[in-house]
Design a protein around this motif. Structure first.
Motif, PDB file in Angstrom:
ATOM      1  N   LEU A 196     -51.009  -6.805   7.414  1.00  0.00           N
ATOM      2  CA  LEU A 196     -52.524  -7.234   7.087  1.00  0.00           C
ATOM      3  C   LEU A 196     -52.850  -8.752   7.051  1.00  0.00           C
ATOM      4  O   LEU A 196     -53.729  -8.965   7.562  1.00  0.00           O
ATOM      5  CB  LEU A 196     -53.090  -6.371   5.974  1.00  0.00           C
ATOM      6  N   SER A 197     -51.808  -9.425   6.665  1.00  0.00           N
ATOM      7  CA  SER A 197     -52.035 -10.668   6.585  1.00  0.00           C
ATOM      8  C   SER A 197     -52.166 -11.413   7.694  1.00  0.00           C
ATOM      9  O   SER A 197     -52.801 -12.688   7.784  1.00  0.00           O
ATOM     10  CB  SER A 197     -50.641 -11.622   5.638  1.00  0.00           C
ATOM     11  N   VAL A 198     -51.987 -11.081   8.861  1.00  0.00           N
ATOM     12  CA  VAL A 198     -51.962 -11.434  10.270  1.00  0.00           C
ATOM     13  C   VAL A 198     -53.184 -11.733  10.784  1.00  0.00           C
ATOM     14  O   VAL A 198     -53.712 -12.251  11.529  1.00  0.00           O
ATOM     15  CB  VAL A 198     -51.124 -11.012  11.077  1.00  0.00           C
ATOM     16  N   PHE A 199     -54.206 -10.608  10.061  1.00  0.00           N
ATOM     17  CA  PHE A 199     -55.433 -10.524  10.228  1.00  0.00           C
ATOM     18  C   PHE A 199     -56.336 -11.802   9.911  1.00  0.00           C
ATOM     19  O   PHE A 199     -57.369 -11.960  10.163  1.00  0.00           O
ATOM     20  CB  PHE A 199     -56.098  -9.317   9.645  1.00  0.00           C
ATOM     21  N   GLY A 200     -55.714 -12.537   9.008  1.00  0.00           N
ATOM     22  CA  GLY A 200     -56.389 -13.866   8.608  1.00  0.00           C
ATOM     23  C   GLY A 200     -56.479 -14.779   9.826  1.00  0.00           C
ATOM     24  O   GLY A 200     -57.375 -15.820   9.712  1.00  0.00           O
ATOM     25  N   ARG A 210     -68.581 -13.563  10.102  1.00  0.00           N
ATOM     26  CA  ARG A 210     -68.294 -12.603   8.849  1.00  0.00           C
ATOM     27  C   ARG A 210     -67.882 -11.264   9.576  1.00  0.00           C
ATOM     28  O   ARG A 210     -68.673 -10.635  10.097  1.00  0.00           O
ATOM     29  CB  ARG A 210     -69.440 -12.384   7.963  1.00  0.00           C
ATOM     30  N   LEU A 211     -66.620 -10.931   9.545  1.00  0.00           N
ATOM     31  CA  LEU A 211     -66.073  -9.816  10.210  1.00  0.00           C
ATOM     32  C   LEU A 211     -65.724  -8.763   9.253  1.00  0.00           C
ATOM     33  O   LEU A 211     -64.903  -8.852   8.196  1.00  0.00           O
ATOM     34  CB  LEU A 211     -64.750 -10.008  10.867  1.00  0.00           C
ATOM     35  N   GLU A 227     -60.679   1.271  -0.017  1.00  0.00           N
ATOM     36  CA  GLU A 227     -60.201   0.066  -0.729  1.00  0.00           C
ATOM     37  C   GLU A 227     -60.695  -0.937   0.246  1.00  0.00           C
ATOM     38  O   GLU A 227     -60.916  -0.934   1.386  1.00  0.00           O
ATOM     39  CB  GLU A 227     -58.789   0.200  -0.838  1.00  0.00           C
ATOM     40  N   LYS A 228     -60.942  -2.201  -0.528  1.00  0.00           N
ATOM     41  CA  LYS A 228     -61.450  -3.246   0.318  1.00  0.00           C
ATOM     42  C   LYS A 228     -60.711  -4.496   0.096  1.00  0.00           C
ATOM     43  O   LYS A 228     -60.435  -4.727  -0.973  1.00  0.00           O
ATOM     44  CB  LYS A 228     -63.259  -3.437  -0.126  1.00  0.00           C
ATOM     45  N   ILE A 229     -60.468  -5.134   1.137  1.00  0.00           N
ATOM     46  CA  ILE A 229     -59.613  -6.367   0.886  1.00  0.00           C
ATOM     47  C   ILE A 229     -60.345  -7.704   1.495  1.00  0.00           C
ATOM     48  O   ILE A 229     -60.748  -7.344   2.725  1.00  0.00           O
ATOM     49  CB  ILE A 229     -58.188  -6.354   1.511  1.00  0.00           C
ATOM     50  N   TYR A 230     -60.475  -8.736   0.864  1.00  0.00           N
ATOM     51  CA  TYR A 230     -61.188  -9.821   1.509  1.00  0.00           C
ATOM     52  C   TYR A 230     -59.920 -10.924   1.921  1.00  0.00           C
ATOM     53  O   TYR A 230     -59.061 -11.094   1.105  1.00  0.00           O
ATOM     54  CB  TYR A 230     -62.027 -10.788   0.386  1.00  0.00           C
ATOM     55  N   VAL A 231     -60.054 -11.281   3.126  1.00  0.00           N
ATOM     56  CA  VAL A 231     -59.016 -12.179   3.617  1.00  0.00           C
ATOM     57  C   VAL A 231     -59.615 -13.531   3.996  1.00  0.00           C
ATOM     58  O   VAL A 231     -60.683 -13.672   4.882  1.00  0.00           O
ATOM     59  CB  VAL A 231     -58.298 -11.587   5.114  1.00  0.00           C
ATOM     60  N   TYR A 232     -59.318 -14.540   3.048  1.00  0.00           N
ATOM     61  CA  TYR A 232     -59.993 -16.006   3.146  1.00  0.00           C
ATOM     62  C   TYR A 232     -58.986 -16.730   3.572  1.00  0.00           C
ATOM     63  O   TYR A 232     -59.455 -18.272   3.510  1.00  0.00           O
ATOM     64  CB  TYR A 232     -60.566 -16.257   1.646  1.00  0.00           C
ATOM     65  N   SER A 233     -57.769 -16.598   3.807  1.00  0.00           N
ATOM     66  CA  SER A 233     -56.917 -17.618   4.283  1.00  0.00           C
ATOM     67  C   SER A 233     -55.928 -17.053   5.219  1.00  0.00           C
ATOM     68  O   SER A 233     -55.711 -15.844   5.658  1.00  0.00           O
ATOM     69  CB  SER A 233     -56.033 -18.206   3.053  1.00  0.00           C
ATOM     70  N   SER A 261     -68.221 -16.556   5.783  1.00  0.00           N
ATOM     71  CA  SER A 261     -66.875 -16.899   6.660  1.00  0.00           C
ATOM     72  C   SER A 261     -65.786 -16.085   6.031  1.00  0.00           C
ATOM     73  O   SER A 261     -64.821 -16.784   5.125  1.00  0.00           O
ATOM     74  CB  SER A 261     -66.810 -18.260   6.561  1.00  0.00           C
ATOM     75  N   ALA A 262     -65.608 -14.983   6.528  1.00  0.00           N
ATOM     76  CA  ALA A 262     -64.321 -14.032   5.736  1.00  0.00           C
ATOM     77  C   ALA A 262     -64.056 -12.949   6.853  1.00  0.00           C
ATOM     78  O   ALA A 262     -64.907 -12.539   7.404  1.00  0.00           O
ATOM     79  CB  ALA A 262     -64.882 -13.627   4.534  1.00  0.00           C
ATOM     80  N   VAL A 263     -62.931 -12.341   6.478  1.00  0.00           N
ATOM     81  CA  VAL A 263     -62.543 -11.028   7.206  1.00  0.00           C
ATOM     82  C   VAL A 263     -62.545  -9.946   6.157  1.00  0.00           C
ATOM     83  O   VAL A 263     -61.759 -10.500   5.227  1.00  0.00           O
ATOM     84  CB  VAL A 263     -61.209 -11.174   7.970  1.00  0.00           C
ATOM     85  N   ILE A 264     -63.337  -9.148   6.153  1.00  0.00           N
ATOM     86  CA  ILE A 264     -63.237  -8.114   5.157  1.00  0.00           C
ATOM     87  C   ILE A 264     -62.628  -6.746   5.942  1.00  0.00           C
ATOM     88  O   ILE A 264     -63.126  -6.202   6.765  1.00  0.00           O
ATOM     89  CB  ILE A 264     -64.877  -7.760   4.504  1.00  0.00           C
TER      90      ILE A 264
END
Length: 373
Positions: A196-200, A210-211, A227-233, A261-264
């Motif tokens: 999932l971190s590669v989605f950053g 905002r995706l 569940e919801k995860i915010y990817v900011y980096s 400006s985030a991937v959610i």
């Protein structure tokens, strides 16, 4: 590889060691099975021959490592590359080789570890220049200043395939011009759940947008439902003193609903046709993306295809090989009565190493071909 004539009156006499002399794609355990299966195979043999003639195009990558691993035994390709780079069975790389079956998936809810690579070999920081028009892995690597020896493309094909699907949908006017927010329903995630971190990287591919990505499928664990995860980096490199470690001082201060400006990422367990009404009750998706869909292989796709037709949301699919894509478009056309809006075409951002175990002798790559409805 299984005998193409398996399931006929007589049981298979052994392994499938007799390939069809015309297409070379299917194989048989015996002459008798080959002869009895010809009435079925002759309908597809010429098509498979044409696909095999295009096989060299599929393996045309700019990477140094793709040239090096061609010297390895097929089953050792991925392991040899990962071992050479010191990332074998570590972090997000756990599911990238034949050892994946012995790995224990981490579904704890946290983002997986970072790249486990030096900063020079991975996109751990924001780009140094505005995004150009990307049409190949070479374009992307040059833009992100990554050397062609880096194996980063192996997990990066997930976000780059999303980029390509959105680009195709935009060019075909299937979705409106991208504004400040883009809502995507992403169907059937499996390996992606461990990377999932590669989605950053979508932060770089869609700056200022905002995706909202809803990942829906039976592989999503029940305890992660909704569940919801915010990817900011971006995924981090393995250098302690790298700038990427300090790019966001305190992530907890930046997690709020109104951020532009985030991937959610939001997770939903179960089949899409069962979950859609609940997921889309507030806001319907702009686009549906289904990677490595296998539409012809799973009957559970039929009600999903019928749903997509009903809600009139454009959908982009991918599959491992051209034949699987051909069979999928036949299924879609049969279910909807319409030809694909996006014909079968090669994905320039397919994963650059072949799938090690496939049902046919056709070359297979993750997210290899794309098509849409």
């Amino acid at each position: 590889m299984e005998c193409a004539g398996r399931g006929s009156r007589n049981p298979c006499s052994g392994p499938a060691t007799r390939p069809c002399s015309r297409c070379g794609v299917v194989a048989y355990c015996s002459i008798s099975h080959q002869v009895s299966h010809w009435s079925v195979h002759k309908k597809e043999c010429e098509r498979l021959q044409q696909q095999m003639k295009r096989a060299n195009v599929l393996s045309d990558f700019p990477f140094q490592f793709t040239q090096e691993v061609q010297m390895c035994e097929k089953r050792e390709v991925r392991c040899s590359l990962l071992i050479k780079n010191g990332i074998h069975r570590t972090g997000m790389w756990m599911c990238e080789c034949s050892c994946e079956r012995s790995a224990t998936p981490d579904h704890s809810g946290r983002l997986p570890e970072g790249w486990n690579l030096p900063s020079a070999l991975c996109p751990c920081k924001g780009p140094s220049s505005p995004i150009p028009e990307l049409t190949s892995w070479k374009d992307y690597y040059e833009w992100r200043c990554i050397p062609l020896c880096s194996p980063a493309a192996l997990p990066l094909h997930w976000p780059l395939t999303i980029y390509w699907a959105i680009r195709l949908a935009t060019l075909k006017s299937l979705i409106p011009a991208i504004g400040k927010e883009l809502r995507i329903h992403y169907l059937g995630p499996e390996k992606e759940l461990l990377q999932l971190s590669v989605f950053g990287e979508l932060l770089a591919l869609f700056p200022g947008i905002r995706l909202l990505i809803d990942l829906v499928g039976p592989a999503v664990p029940q305890h992660r439902d909704d569940e919801k995860i915010y990817v900011y980096s971006y995924a981090k490199c393995n250098q302690i003193d790298c700038q990427c470690k300090y790019s966001v001082e305190n992530l907890s201060q930046h997690v709020y609903e109104g951020d532009s400006s985030a991937v959610i990422l939001r997770f939903h367990a179960g089949f899409y046709h069962d979950r859609y009404r609940d997921i889309a009750k507030d806001f319907p998706p702009h686009l549906i993306i289904a990677p490595n869909a296998g539409i012809a292989a799973y009957t559970s796709w039929l009600p999903t295809i019928e749903l997509i037709k009903e809600i009139k949301v454009p959908a982009i699919f991918s599959d491992y090989c051209e034949e699987a894509s051909h069979l999928a478009t036949c299924c879609i056309s049969s279910a909807t009565g319409c030809a694909p809006t996006i014909p079968i075409q090669l994905n320039p951002f397919r994963q650059p190493l072949p799938v090690e175990e496939s049902a046919l002798f056709l070359p297979c790559y993750s997210n290899c071909f794309v098509f849409g409805m």
